[in-house]
Design a protein around this motif. Sequence first.
Motif, mmCIF file in Angstrom:
data_model
loop_
_atom_site.group_PDB
_atom_site.id
_atom_site.type_symbol
_atom_site.label_atom_id
_atom_site.label_comp_id
_atom_site.label_asym_id
_atom_site.label_seq_id
_atom_site.Cartn_x
_atom_site.Cartn_y
_atom_site.Cartn_z
ATOM 1 N N CYS A 260 15.058 40.401 70.915
ATOM 2 C CA CYS A 260 14.108 40.328 72.037
ATOM 3 C C CYS A 260 14.116 38.950 72.686
ATOM 4 N N PHE A 261 14.109 37.911 71.861
ATOM 5 C CA PHE A 261 14.067 36.538 72.394
ATOM 6 C C PHE A 261 15.284 36.247 73.273
ATOM 7 N N TRP A 262 16.462 36.697 72.844
ATOM 8 C CA TRP A 262 17.686 36.418 73.595
ATOM 9 C C TRP A 262 17.996 37.478 74.653
ATOM 10 N N GLY A 263 17.128 38.487 74.754
ATOM 11 C CA GLY A 263 17.288 39.468 75.825
ATOM 12 C C GLY A 263 18.396 40.479 75.606
ATOM 13 N N TYR A 264 18.747 40.749 74.356
ATOM 14 C CA TYR A 264 19.774 41.767 74.072
ATOM 15 C C TYR A 264 19.089 43.133 74.004
ATOM 16 N N SER A 265 18.879 43.715 75.192
ATOM 17 C CA SER A 265 18.050 44.915 75.282
ATOM 18 C C SER A 265 18.639 46.104 74.538
ATOM 19 N N ALA A 266 19.956 46.314 74.628
ATOM 20 C CA ALA A 266 20.565 47.467 73.947
ATOM 21 C C ALA A 266 20.418 47.335 72.433
ATOM 22 N N ILE A 267 20.616 46.120 71.923
ATOM 23 C CA ILE A 267 20.456 45.889 70.480
ATOM 24 C C ILE A 267 19.001 46.095 70.073
ATOM 25 N N ALA A 268 18.073 45.589 70.889
ATOM 26 C CA ALA A 268 16.648 45.750 70.589
ATOM 27 C C ALA A 268 16.284 47.233 70.503
ATOM 28 N N HIS B 243 23.176 37.003 67.999
ATOM 29 C CA HIS B 243 24.363 36.605 68.759
ATOM 30 C C HIS B 243 24.938 37.742 69.600
ATOM 31 N N GLY B 244 24.196 38.826 69.694
ATOM 32 C CA GLY B 244 24.556 39.867 70.655
ATOM 33 C C GLY B 244 25.730 40.747 70.286
ATOM 34 N N HIS B 245 26.009 40.899 69.002
ATOM 35 C CA HIS B 245 27.172 41.703 68.594
ATOM 36 C C HIS B 245 26.719 43.134 68.269
ATOM 37 N N ARG B 246 26.581 43.933 69.316
ATOM 38 C CA ARG B 246 26.000 45.266 69.146
ATOM 39 C C ARG B 246 26.811 46.184 68.219
ATOM 40 N N PRO B 247 28.146 46.263 68.334
ATOM 41 C CA PRO B 247 28.885 47.149 67.420
ATOM 42 C C PRO B 247 28.651 46.792 65.953
ATOM 43 N N ILE B 248 28.518 45.504 65.659
ATOM 44 C CA ILE B 248 28.271 45.082 64.274
ATOM 45 C C ILE B 248 26.854 45.459 63.853
ATOM 46 N N HIS C 106 33.232 39.325 64.297
ATOM 47 C CA HIS C 106 34.557 39.818 63.896
ATOM 48 C C HIS C 106 34.416 41.176 63.187
ATOM 49 N N MET C 107 34.441 42.215 63.995
ATOM 50 C CA MET C 107 34.152 43.570 63.514
ATOM 51 C C MET C 107 35.086 44.004 62.384
ATOM 52 N N LYS C 108 36.372 43.733 62.546
ATOM 53 C CA LYS C 108 37.338 44.198 61.548
ATOM 54 C C LYS C 108 37.037 43.588 60.177
ATOM 55 N N ILE C 109 36.667 42.312 60.160
ATOM 56 C CA ILE C 109 36.352 41.649 58.894
ATOM 57 C C ILE C 109 35.043 42.181 58.313
#
Length: 297
Positions: free
Chosen positions: A108-116, A77-82, A46-49
């Motif tokens: 890395c474990f969950w494969g969120y490449s952009a976040i990594a 949990h893959g929330h890149r903007p946060i 929840h970005m706004k919060i």
Amino acid sequence: MEDIFQWCREGNALQVRVWLDDTEHDMNQGDDHGFSPLHWACKEGHMKIVEMLIRRGARINVTNMGDDTPLHLAAAHGHRPIVQLLLQNRVDVNFTNEHGNSPLHYACFWGYSAIAEDLVLAGALVSLANKDGDTPLDKTRGQLVQRLHELAVQHGQDLKKIQFKDQSWLGLKTRSRDATLSRHKGININELALHTRIAVTPSGETWRGRWQKNDIVAKIIAVRECTPRVQRDFNEEFPKLRIFSHPNILPVVGCCVSPPSLVVISQHMSWGSLYSLLHGGGGGGGGRGGVVAAVTD
């Protein structure tokens, strides 16, 4: 009790804003598992919060019972903007939880490449081993392994494995606050076990003690006469002390209005006063209650 944690989980930004507008509320309190409102907002995306909590002074590196920071949860949990917002706010990118995992381990474990990639660009170490001896690269699959390896080399990282070190004893964690320390206004003075007077000033006496299994400092305000008007003014002014939310200022946790005594209660500062610490003193004398005395003088 109003459930700030539920509102942060659900993304109820309006209700969170109303709750935050009450200066008596402590945004750094934790639930039964030590999750702060910021933890929940980051976990659920929840970005706004998240923006609202950071703007109001939420502690960015606060830890839950498992030593996860909000960045751990946003990355897992893959929330890149946060993740990007937390990185902009000087978050500790290599903070490790009770398993020795950094936020990069989870991305890395969950494969969120952009976040990594974002994390490595912000200084996350690809060779930091967890308790099992696994680095983030050991948790990575596919082409991302080579990409992160290249990014790390480009940014001057030494790729030699950094063995896990248990740093829990250092006491560097910023644990979310026990909820029992968060919302108390009318504390019964008989519940305070005050045992050591540590300072006497024109504004009152400062005592060390215990309350609800917590080490506390109590400032007994010096007033000539505790009239109904003085009591009313004290009750109106006390909540304003709650707006101080900073890692270097102890939270005021409650007050007692028990004529003839008016008492402000804070967590105990185990290292003594900041002044004594900076100037080489032992933190003795009136130093133990330094922050409380400063706020209430």
